[in-house]
Design a protein around this motif. Structure first.
Motif, PDB file in Angstrom:
ATOM      1  N   UNK A 122      19.614 126.717 -28.324  1.00 19.36           N
ATOM      2  CA  UNK A 122      18.463 126.234 -27.583  1.00 19.36           C
ATOM      3  C   UNK A 122      18.938 125.799 -26.207  1.00 19.36           C
ATOM      4  N   UNK A 123      18.372 126.427 -25.184  1.00 14.05           N
ATOM      5  CA  UNK A 123      18.775 126.121 -23.819  1.00 14.05           C
ATOM      6  C   UNK A 123      18.202 124.782 -23.379  1.00 14.05           C
ATOM      7  N   UNK A 124      18.960 124.087 -22.583  1.00 13.21           N
ATOM      8  CA  UNK A 124      18.496 122.817 -22.015  1.00 13.21           C
ATOM      9  C   UNK A 124      17.288 123.093 -21.128  1.00 13.21           C
ATOM     10  N   UNK A 125      16.418 122.097 -21.031  1.00 11.21           N
ATOM     11  CA  UNK A 125      15.255 122.256 -20.163  1.00 11.21           C
ATOM     12  C   UNK A 125      14.971 120.948 -19.454  1.00 11.21           C
ATOM     13  N   UNK A 126      13.785 120.816 -18.978  1.00 13.97           N
ATOM     14  CA  UNK A 126      13.363 119.726 -18.108  1.00 13.97           C
ATOM     15  C   UNK A 126      13.440 118.361 -18.798  1.00 13.97           C
ATOM     16  N   UNK A 127      14.554 117.700 -18.687  1.00 14.35           N
ATOM     17  CA  UNK A 127      14.744 116.409 -19.341  1.00 14.35           C
ATOM     18  C   UNK A 127      13.937 115.291 -18.681  1.00 14.35           C
ATOM     19  N   UNK A 128      13.605 115.435 -17.402  1.00 10.72           N
ATOM     20  CA  UNK A 128      12.899 114.377 -16.673  1.00 10.72           C
ATOM     21  C   UNK A 128      11.431 114.704 -16.433  1.00 10.72           C
TER      22      UNK A 128
END
Length: 129
Positions: free
Chosen positions: A13-19
């Motif tokens: 699972x690719x990282x995405x918009x954490x903020x």
């Protein structure tokens, strides 16, 4: 599908918009689709946009090496958070990985998560689920 005598490779699972400010919500709809289901997924998102303001986290499931993005027609909806999954397994085999990831991804431990298949049709009462 599943093959014996082969090494299992878990979905990535690719990282995405954490903020993303949408992540501050108390309730989320979670769904997933592969590129074959984008047209069906579009009608789910359109329905959710008509009847709800609750953010939607969409997991796009691609096979490794094939990074197909969510089509541009989805950009008209501003309540979407997109995550990408890479998996050799059939799409339904990633469902539990997606469920676990969505629980870990949402920082609000009291948030309510509602999982919807991409072919779900919604109406005016969807927020009461």
């Amino acid at each position: 599908m599943f093959k014996l005598n082969t090494k299992y490779e878990p979905p990535i699972i690719q990282k995405s918009e954490e903020n993303n400010p949408l992540l501050n919500s108390d309730k989320f709809f979670i769904t997933y689709a592969n590129p074959k289901y984008f047209d069906i997924l579009y009608y789910l998102i359109k329905g959710l946009n008509n009847y709800s303001e609750i953010p939607v986290i969409i997991y796009i499931v691609n096979i490794p090496g094939n990074n197909i993005l969510l089509p541009a027609k989805f950009k008209q909806y501003n309540n979407i958070i997109t995550k990408y999954v890479s998996s050799k397994d059939h799409i339904w085999a990633t469902k539990f990985t997606i469920m676990i990831d969505s629980i870990n991804y949402i920082k609000n431990i009291n948030a309510n998560l509602v999982y919807l298949d991409a072919d779900t049709l919604v109406n005016y009462s969807i927020d009461q689920v």
